[in-house]
Design a protein around this motif. Sequence first.
Motif, PDB file in Angstrom:
ATOM      1  N   UNK A   1       0.840  -1.169   0.000  1.00 11.37           N
ATOM      2  CA  UNK A   1       0.000   0.000   0.000  1.00 11.37           C
ATOM      3  C   UNK A   1       0.892   1.241   0.000  1.00 11.37           C
ATOM      4  N   UNK A   2       0.553   2.191  -0.842  1.00  8.20           N
ATOM      5  CA  UNK A   2       1.276   3.452  -0.896  1.00  8.20           C
ATOM      6  C   UNK A   2       0.921   4.275   0.339  1.00  8.20           C
ATOM      7  N   UNK A   3       1.948   4.632   1.135  1.00  8.47           N
ATOM      8  CA  UNK A   3       1.727   5.439   2.340  1.00  8.47           C
ATOM      9  C   UNK A   3       1.917   6.920   2.062  1.00  8.47           C
ATOM     10  N   UNK A   4       3.054   7.266   1.432  1.00  9.91           N
ATOM     11  CA  UNK A   4       3.338   8.672   1.158  1.00  9.91           C
ATOM     12  C   UNK A   4       3.970   8.821  -0.219  1.00  9.91           C
ATOM     13  N   UNK A   5       3.763   9.987  -0.793  1.00  9.27           N
ATOM     14  CA  UNK A   5       4.413  10.377  -2.037  1.00  9.27           C
ATOM     15  C   UNK A   5       4.905  11.798  -1.819  1.00  9.27           C
ATOM     16  N   UNK A   6       6.221  11.968  -1.881  1.00 12.97           N
ATOM     17  CA  UNK A   6       6.834  13.282  -1.703  1.00 12.97           C
ATOM     18  C   UNK A   6       7.426  13.707  -3.033  1.00 12.97           C
ATOM     19  N   UNK A   7       7.037  14.898  -3.494  1.00 15.95           N
ATOM     20  CA  UNK A   7       7.439  15.402  -4.801  1.00 15.95           C
ATOM     21  C   UNK A   7       8.032  16.796  -4.617  1.00 15.95           C
ATOM     22  N   UNK A   8       9.267  16.988  -5.101  1.00 13.53           N
ATOM     23  CA  UNK A   8       9.927  18.293  -5.024  1.00 13.53           C
ATOM     24  C   UNK A   8      10.467  18.673  -6.396  1.00 13.53           C
ATOM     25  N   UNK A   9      10.125  19.878  -6.838  1.00 13.19           N
ATOM     26  CA  UNK A   9      10.636  20.447  -8.091  1.00 13.19           C
ATOM     27  C   UNK A   9      10.387  19.544  -9.292  1.00 13.19           C
ATOM     28  N   UNK A  10       9.175  19.027  -9.382  1.00 10.13           N
ATOM     29  CA  UNK A  10       8.774  18.143 -10.477  1.00 10.13           C
ATOM     30  C   UNK A  10       7.780  18.877 -11.381  1.00 10.13           C
ATOM     31  N   UNK A  11       8.123  19.064 -12.630  1.00 13.93           N
ATOM     32  CA  UNK A  11       7.333  19.742 -13.656  1.00 13.93           C
ATOM     33  C   UNK A  11       6.871  21.104 -13.144  1.00 13.93           C
TER      34      UNK A  11
ATOM     35  N   UNK B   1       6.241  22.673  -6.898  1.00 14.03           N
ATOM     36  CA  UNK B   1       7.355  23.140  -6.071  1.00 14.03           C
ATOM     37  C   UNK B   1       7.676  22.078  -5.025  1.00 14.03           C
ATOM     38  N   UNK B   2       6.701  21.773  -4.189  1.00 17.99           N
ATOM     39  CA  UNK B   2       6.894  20.772  -3.154  1.00 17.99           C
ATOM     40  C   UNK B   2       5.535  20.311  -2.641  1.00 17.99           C
ATOM     41  N   UNK B   3       5.383  18.993  -2.520  1.00 16.93           N
ATOM     42  CA  UNK B   3       4.145  18.448  -1.973  1.00 16.93           C
ATOM     43  C   UNK B   3       4.465  17.117  -1.291  1.00 16.93           C
ATOM     44  N   UNK B   4       3.812  16.880  -0.183  1.00 16.01           N
ATOM     45  CA  UNK B   4       3.946  15.613   0.530  1.00 16.01           C
ATOM     46  C   UNK B   4       2.538  15.086   0.778  1.00 16.01           C
ATOM     47  N   UNK B   5       2.203  13.987   0.118  1.00 14.15           N
ATOM     48  CA  UNK B   5       0.872  13.407   0.250  1.00 14.15           C
ATOM     49  C   UNK B   5       0.932  12.174   1.126  1.00 14.15           C
ATOM     50  N   UNK B   6      -0.005  12.081   2.060  1.00 19.06           N
ATOM     51  CA  UNK B   6      -0.141  10.885   2.889  1.00 19.06           C
ATOM     52  C   UNK B   6      -1.457  10.233   2.522  1.00 19.06           C
ATOM     53  N   UNK B   7      -1.414   8.926   2.228  1.00 17.14           N
ATOM     54  CA  UNK B   7      -2.595   8.216   1.786  1.00 17.14           C
ATOM     55  C   UNK B   7      -3.134   7.367   2.927  1.00 17.14           C
ATOM     56  N   UNK B   8      -4.443   7.372   3.074  1.00 16.48           N
ATOM     57  CA  UNK B   8      -5.110   6.615   4.137  1.00 16.48           C
ATOM     58  C   UNK B   8      -5.268   5.158   3.716  1.00 16.48           C
ATOM     59  N   UNK B   9      -5.375   4.256   4.690  1.00 17.61           N
ATOM     60  CA  UNK B   9      -5.611   2.845   4.350  1.00 17.61           C
ATOM     61  C   UNK B   9      -6.868   2.724   3.490  1.00 17.61           C
TER      62      UNK B   9
ATOM     63  N   UNK C   1       4.634   9.399  -9.572  1.00 18.92           N
ATOM     64  CA  UNK C   1       4.697   8.040  -9.034  1.00 18.92           C
ATOM     65  C   UNK C   1       5.360   7.103 -10.041  1.00 18.92           C
ATOM     66  N   UNK C   2       4.992   7.218 -11.321  1.00 18.11           N
ATOM     67  CA  UNK C   2       5.593   6.360 -12.339  1.00 18.11           C
ATOM     68  C   UNK C   2       7.094   6.608 -12.463  1.00 18.11           C
ATOM     69  N   UNK C   3       7.525   7.863 -12.364  1.00 20.06           N
ATOM     70  CA  UNK C   3       8.953   8.170 -12.423  1.00 20.06           C
ATOM     71  C   UNK C   3       9.669   7.540 -11.228  1.00 20.06           C
ATOM     72  N   UNK C   4       9.046   7.601 -10.069  1.00 18.51           N
ATOM     73  CA  UNK C   4       9.623   6.987  -8.868  1.00 18.51           C
ATOM     74  C   UNK C   4       9.746   5.476  -9.046  1.00 18.51           C
ATOM     75  N   UNK C   5       8.843   4.902  -9.825  1.00 23.08           N
ATOM     76  CA  UNK C   5       8.830   3.460 -10.056  1.00 23.08           C
ATOM     77  C   UNK C   5       9.612   3.049 -11.299  1.00 23.08           C
ATOM     78  N   UNK C   6      10.459   3.961 -11.823  1.00 25.86           N
ATOM     79  CA  UNK C   6      11.394   3.577 -12.871  1.00 25.86           C
ATOM     80  C   UNK C   6      11.046   3.952 -14.287  1.00 25.86           C
TER      81      UNK C   6
END
Length: 192
Positions: free
Chosen positions: A1-11, A14-22, A42-47
Amino acid sequence: MLLTLTVKDFVIVDSINLEFAPGFTVLTGETGAGKSILIDALQLTLGSRGDAGVVREGAARADLTAEFDVSPALAAQLRPWLQEAGFDTTELSDASGNTTGGPLLLRRVVDAQGKSRAWVNGSPATLAQLRELGEHLVDIHGQHAWQSLTRADSVRALVDEQAGVDVAALQTAGAARREAARRLDEARSKQA
């Protein structure tokens, strides 16, 4: 399960930190709400492929991190592969070595020149390794959602899951066989 996605300086982000609920399973919203940016991150993070164009204008690099909570069943499936690849698996087992599941951290950095680096649980990783891991962690459904059914590993996992088959013992035996084959090849080359 995806818990968090942190994105900085992407497209454009500027900066975002998402927390996903169960139980989070779907990302929906109006046109222009930013769904595609999050999915692309997310796809970039996954390769997936990335180049200098993913770095926000004026920034030195895009930095993306995804933290997953891996179930005990998935941890048992991934642990031999992670160990063989040299990644830390201590968080996925207890003190006795029993697979318990736990956190898995993936990170990807793309600099303004398009050079990319990746990590799994803090250890350097290749993009191929991220992609292989990503196939086990996330299944993104869109216009071409049926395409995951064209991958033999995905179909095999669905069948094994439906049948209630525990593949951990088979994966451990497979890893041992590959190691024995590697040692045999090494011995043969030394003998030659």
